[in-house]
Design an enzyme around this catalytic site. Sequence first.
Site, PDB file in Angstrom:
ATOM      1  N   LYS A  22       0.845  -1.209   0.000  1.00  0.00           N
ATOM      2  CA  LYS A  22       0.000   0.000   0.000  1.00  0.00           C
ATOM      3  C   LYS A  22       0.875   1.251   0.000  1.00  0.00           C
ATOM      4  O   LYS A  22       0.645   2.183  -0.763  1.00  0.00           O
ATOM      5  CB  LYS A  22      -0.903  -0.027   1.241  1.00  0.00           C
ATOM      6  CG  LYS A  22      -1.493   1.310   1.631  1.00  0.00           C
ATOM      7  CD  LYS A  22      -2.301   1.157   2.910  1.00  0.00           C
ATOM      8  CE  LYS A  22      -2.588   2.459   3.610  1.00  0.00           C
ATOM      9  NZ  LYS A  22      -1.432   3.095   4.236  1.00  0.00           N
ATOM     10  N   ASN A  23       1.893   1.262   0.852  1.00  0.00           N
ATOM     11  CA  ASN A  23       2.682   2.484   1.004  1.00  0.00           C
ATOM     12  C   ASN A  23       3.671   2.714  -0.135  1.00  0.00           C
ATOM     13  O   ASN A  23       4.351   3.742  -0.172  1.00  0.00           O
ATOM     14  CB  ASN A  23       3.406   2.491   2.358  1.00  0.00           C
ATOM     15  CG  ASN A  23       2.431   2.715   3.500  1.00  0.00           C
ATOM     16  OD1 ASN A  23       1.258   3.000   3.273  1.00  0.00           O
ATOM     17  ND2 ASN A  23       2.913   2.579   4.735  1.00  0.00           N
ATOM     18  N   CYS A 116      -6.101   8.063   8.737  1.00  0.00           N
ATOM     19  CA  CYS A 116      -6.482   7.466  10.018  1.00  0.00           C
ATOM     20  C   CYS A 116      -6.296   8.468  11.154  1.00  0.00           C
ATOM     21  O   CYS A 116      -5.331   9.238  11.166  1.00  0.00           O
ATOM     22  CB  CYS A 116      -5.605   6.244  10.307  1.00  0.00           C
ATOM     23  SG  CYS A 116      -6.198   4.751   9.533  1.00  0.00           S
ATOM     24  N   ARG A 397      -9.086  -0.069   3.614  1.00  0.00           N
ATOM     25  CA  ARG A 397      -8.137   0.912   3.077  1.00  0.00           C
ATOM     26  C   ARG A 397      -6.791   0.270   2.770  1.00  0.00           C
ATOM     27  O   ARG A 397      -6.054   0.743   1.904  1.00  0.00           O
ATOM     28  CB  ARG A 397      -7.931   2.064   4.068  1.00  0.00           C
ATOM     29  CG  ARG A 397      -9.202   2.904   4.256  1.00  0.00           C
ATOM     30  CD  ARG A 397      -8.929   4.082   5.150  1.00  0.00           C
ATOM     31  NE  ARG A 397      -7.593   4.565   4.859  1.00  0.00           N
ATOM     32  CZ  ARG A 397      -6.758   5.072   5.720  1.00  0.00           C
ATOM     33  NH1 ARG A 397      -7.116   5.208   6.977  1.00  0.00           N
ATOM     34  NH2 ARG A 397      -5.569   5.481   5.363  1.00  0.00           N
TER      35      ARG A 397
HETATM   36  C1  UD1 Z   1       3.803   6.892   6.428  1.00  0.00           C
HETATM   37  C2  UD1 Z   1       2.954   5.679   6.125  1.00  0.00           C
HETATM   38  C3  UD1 Z   1       2.250   5.186   7.379  1.00  0.00           C
HETATM   39  C4  UD1 Z   1       3.261   4.961   8.489  1.00  0.00           C
HETATM   40  C5  UD1 Z   1       4.165   6.175   8.688  1.00  0.00           C
HETATM   41  C6  UD1 Z   1       5.314   5.918   9.659  1.00  0.00           C
HETATM   42  C7  UD1 Z   1       2.334   6.008   3.811  1.00  0.00           C
HETATM   43  C8  UD1 Z   1       1.240   6.268   2.823  1.00  0.00           C
HETATM   44  N1  UD1 Z   1       1.979   6.020   5.110  1.00  0.00           N
HETATM   45  O1  UD1 Z   1       2.891   7.899   6.903  1.00  0.00           O
HETATM   46  O2  UD1 Z   1       1.589   3.963   7.055  1.00  0.00           O
HETATM   47  O3  UD1 Z   1       2.578   4.704   9.686  1.00  0.00           O
HETATM   48  O4  UD1 Z   1       4.761   6.563   7.428  1.00  0.00           O
HETATM   49  O5  UD1 Z   1       6.078   4.865   9.243  1.00  0.00           O
HETATM   50  O6  UD1 Z   1       3.459   5.751   3.445  1.00  0.00           O
HETATM   51  N2  UD1 Z   1       5.596  14.577  11.051  1.00  0.00           N
HETATM   52  C9  UD1 Z   1       5.704  15.905  11.391  1.00  0.00           C
HETATM   53  N3  UD1 Z   1       5.638  16.835  10.378  1.00  0.00           N
HETATM   54  C10 UD1 Z   1       5.480  16.478   9.070  1.00  0.00           C
HETATM   55  C11 UD1 Z   1       5.377  15.105   8.744  1.00  0.00           C
HETATM   56  C12 UD1 Z   1       5.452  14.186   9.765  1.00  0.00           C
HETATM   57  O7  UD1 Z   1       5.849  16.273  12.545  1.00  0.00           O
HETATM   58  O8  UD1 Z   1       5.437  17.357   8.208  1.00  0.00           O
HETATM   59  C13 UD1 Z   1       5.673  13.557  12.128  1.00  0.00           C
HETATM   60  C14 UD1 Z   1       4.326  12.814  12.278  1.00  0.00           C
HETATM   61  O9  UD1 Z   1       3.439  13.507  13.097  1.00  0.00           O
HETATM   62  C15 UD1 Z   1       4.781  11.523  12.898  1.00  0.00           C
HETATM   63  C16 UD1 Z   1       6.144  11.274  12.251  1.00  0.00           C
HETATM   64  O10 UD1 Z   1       6.574  12.541  11.746  1.00  0.00           O
HETATM   65  O11 UD1 Z   1       4.967  11.666  14.272  1.00  0.00           O
HETATM   66  C17 UD1 Z   1       6.140  10.242  11.163  1.00  0.00           C
HETATM   67  O12 UD1 Z   1       5.272  10.606  10.163  1.00  0.00           O
HETATM   68  P1  UD1 Z   1       5.555  10.251   8.628  1.00  0.00           P
HETATM   69  O13 UD1 Z   1       6.780   9.405   8.498  1.00  0.00           O
HETATM   70  O14 UD1 Z   1       5.491  11.511   7.855  1.00  0.00           O
HETATM   71  O15 UD1 Z   1       4.288   9.357   8.283  1.00  0.00           O
HETATM   72  P2  UD1 Z   1       3.381   9.422   6.998  1.00  0.00           P
HETATM   73  O16 UD1 Z   1       4.198   9.720   5.805  1.00  0.00           O
HETATM   74  O17 UD1 Z   1       2.158  10.205   7.271  1.00  0.00           O
END
Ligand code: UD1
Length: 418
Positions: A22-23, A116, A397
């Site tokens: 998915k990711n 989510c 999803r």
């Molecule tokens: C992706 C994955 C999700 C997984 C997550 C962590 C996809 C589609 N989804 O989500 O399944 O659970 O990685 O492995 O690939 N953060 C900030 N600011 C930002 C972005 C992130 O503070 O601009 C923080 C988030 O709040 C969180 C952490 O960074 O605490 C990790 O988030 P991130 O790696 O960005 O996750 P996603 O890309 O949303």
Amino acid sequence: MDKFIIDGGERLSGSVKLQSAKNSVLPLFAASVLTDKRVTILQTPAISDALCMAQILRELGAEVTFRGGDVVIDSSNACNHEISSALTKELRSSVFMLGSLLTRFRRALIAYPGGCDIGLRPIDLHLNALKRLGVEIEERDGYIFCKCDVMRGADISLDFPSVGATENIMLAAVKAEGKTTLSGAAKEPEIVDLQNFLNGMGAKVYGAGSDVIEIEGVKTLGGVTYRPLKDRIEAGTFLIACAVCGGEVEISGINAAPVGILLHKLRENGCKIHSKNDKIIIESNGRLKCNRRIETMPFPGFPTDLQAQMTALNATCSGGALVVENLFETRFKYVPELHKMGADIEVKGRHAFVRGVERLHGASVVAGDLRGGAALVIAALGADGVSEVIDLSHIDRGYYDFQGKLKKIGANIKRVRL
Ligand code: UD1
């Protein structure tokens, strides 16, 4: 609304064929509009997040066709750079569209992304990085307006290795003038997949999988036909299900490396695991001991997307476990549902203290998020008696034909309409 009815207590045995990750697939959808040539993503699972990305692309004016498991994207007629809030609120991955829309149209207008409800999920790292590439950003009334005349390569450093921000920067920098060096990048295997996909289109991206990624802007990108890697989180979910239920299950399509830390933890529980080439075989006698500590971390640490499933496993092992969730603030929301099945788990902020009980019992529970929902299914498979897991919209999803695959390995599960 659908629900699963699960009669627990069956041992699992047989083989599971994994879906594409998915990711990986979701950012590849976003990447497909970087070119006006045809893109084919092979073996794309019809999970609802993928269908939603397809809808987003259609809204931009692209043609998206699901054909025999593959998806063909032709965005030659795409001309729209706006995505309605109805779609961006459906899934978090809509945020990737910022990078690719800016590359394609120099403009992007999207509503704040949804997904989510597992924490605050800010996008400051995405937006700050885009600004470094020369993008002007205005945030107003829940919308993000981005524009730029020229995107210029830059040195960007992430304070935290965000998966989404790393991917967004790759999508935004791929045709920027000059070179972008991204330090502090996320190292997840899906980022390597995105690099391979982009390079298949003619991009020059190097270093994915390490914490420094270099992107040399190119002038044009062509079409590509690409087979994404398999879903390590789906693999982990089935491995944990077998650990809970007991039995012997073979997972095909993945080698040990992307799930290394999980295999280590499952061995600690007392499971026997062998892996060879692209197969992993797990044996469990169903009488396992708790892990002392599980702490979620960016890759190659323990994945947050397997935290809930692993907590469900520990809930029925002997002894006690401490589970620490470092990525998302509110990712223990499924725990009160496990309580209904007799689990003994105390949550304090980012910590869950699990005291294993001999057996869980069947109950009626609600799946409030994707991985928490999978954890409830796993708990129900191992429990005494009948459970119902209500509201499958989140599970849909990320897992394609979850019940079909579980049934094939011996689970007593059926899907019914409420
Ligand atoms: C992706 C994955 C999700 C997984 C997550 C962590 C996809 C589609 N989804 O989500 O399944 O659970 O990685 O492995 O690939 N953060 C900030 N600011 C930002 C972005 C992130 O503070 O601009 C923080 C988030 O709040 C969180 C952490 O960074 O605490 C990790 O988030 P991130 O790696 O960005 O996750 P996603 O890309 O949303």
